[in-house]
Design a protein around this motif. Structure first.
Motif, short mmCIF file in Angstrom:
data_model
loop_
_atom_site.label_atom_id
_atom_site.label_comp_id
_atom_site.label_asym_id
_atom_site.label_seq_id
_atom_site.Cartn_x
_atom_site.Cartn_y
_atom_site.Cartn_z
N GLU A 36 0.98 -1.07 -0.09
CA GLU A 36 0.08 -0.05 -0.07
C GLU A 36 0.93 1.28 -0.03
OE1 GLU A 36 -3.18 2.20 2.86
OE2 GLU A 36 -2.98 -0.05 3.02
N SER A 37 1.80 1.29 0.83
CA SER A 37 2.70 2.36 0.76
C SER A 37 3.45 2.69 -0.46
CB SER A 37 3.85 2.29 1.94
OG SER A 37 4.58 3.41 2.14
N VAL A 38 4.11 1.44 -0.98
CA VAL A 38 4.70 1.83 -2.32
C VAL A 38 3.87 2.32 -3.55
CG1 VAL A 38 5.05 -0.58 -3.17
CG2 VAL A 38 6.69 0.83 -3.89
N ALA A 62 -6.89 4.55 -0.12
CA ALA A 62 -5.69 4.20 0.59
C ALA A 62 -5.70 4.58 1.93
CB ALA A 62 -4.46 4.73 0.15
N HIS A 63 -5.29 3.83 2.89
CA HIS A 63 -5.34 4.23 4.44
C HIS A 63 -4.18 4.99 4.89
CE1 HIS A 63 -7.66 0.48 3.65
NE2 HIS A 63 -8.60 1.33 4.40
N GLN A 68 -8.23 11.49 -0.71
CA GLN A 68 -8.83 10.56 -0.97
C GLN A 68 -9.01 10.16 -2.62
OE1 GLN A 68 -12.16 9.73 0.64
NE2 GLN A 68 -11.27 10.03 2.49
N VAL A 69 -7.90 10.85 -3.30
CA VAL A 69 -7.75 10.39 -4.68
C VAL A 69 -6.79 9.24 -5.03
CG1 VAL A 69 -8.18 12.82 -5.71
CG2 VAL A 69 -5.80 11.91 -5.19
#
Length: 108
Positions: A36-38, A62-63, A68-69
């Motif tokens: 998620e980070s990458v 993504a958290h 929000q985009v």
């Protein structure tokens, strides 16, 4: 990006790393960073180039402290909306909290 949505890799990060050349962006490779980070860093790098196509997604946000985009993963592009960005230009500014992105219509 729809190609990557169904791509399977050994390491979660490799999905994002395999897109670096396709989108012609530079990204530091840091294994064990987490998918998620990458992926968030990849989307931000693509947006910085002015390419709005990565904003055409449908799915979970993504958290990781993102606007929000930013989609959670490439799977968000499976059922994308097929938006028309032909006459849109992104204006991207880097700020201390992150990216500020505005879209402007291109006038001929």
């Amino acid at each position: 990006m729809t190609w990557a949505a169904r791509r399977k890799t050994t390491r979660v990060e490799d999905v994002a790393y395999s897109l670096i050349g396709i989108f012609n962006v530079s990204l530091q490779i840091t294994y064990r960073e987490g998918g998620e980070s990458v992926f968030r860093r990849l989307i931000e790098a693509i947006v910085r180039t002015g390419n709005p196509s990565v904003l055409d997604w449908n799915g979970e946000v993504a958290h990781h402290l993102t606007p929000q985009v930013i989609p959670l993963s490439p799977q968000s592009f499976v059922d994308h909306r097929d938006l028309d960005f032909e006459d849109v230009r992104l204006e991207v500014t880097t700020t201390s909290p992150g990216l500020r992105v505005s879209a402007a219509a291109v006038r001929s």
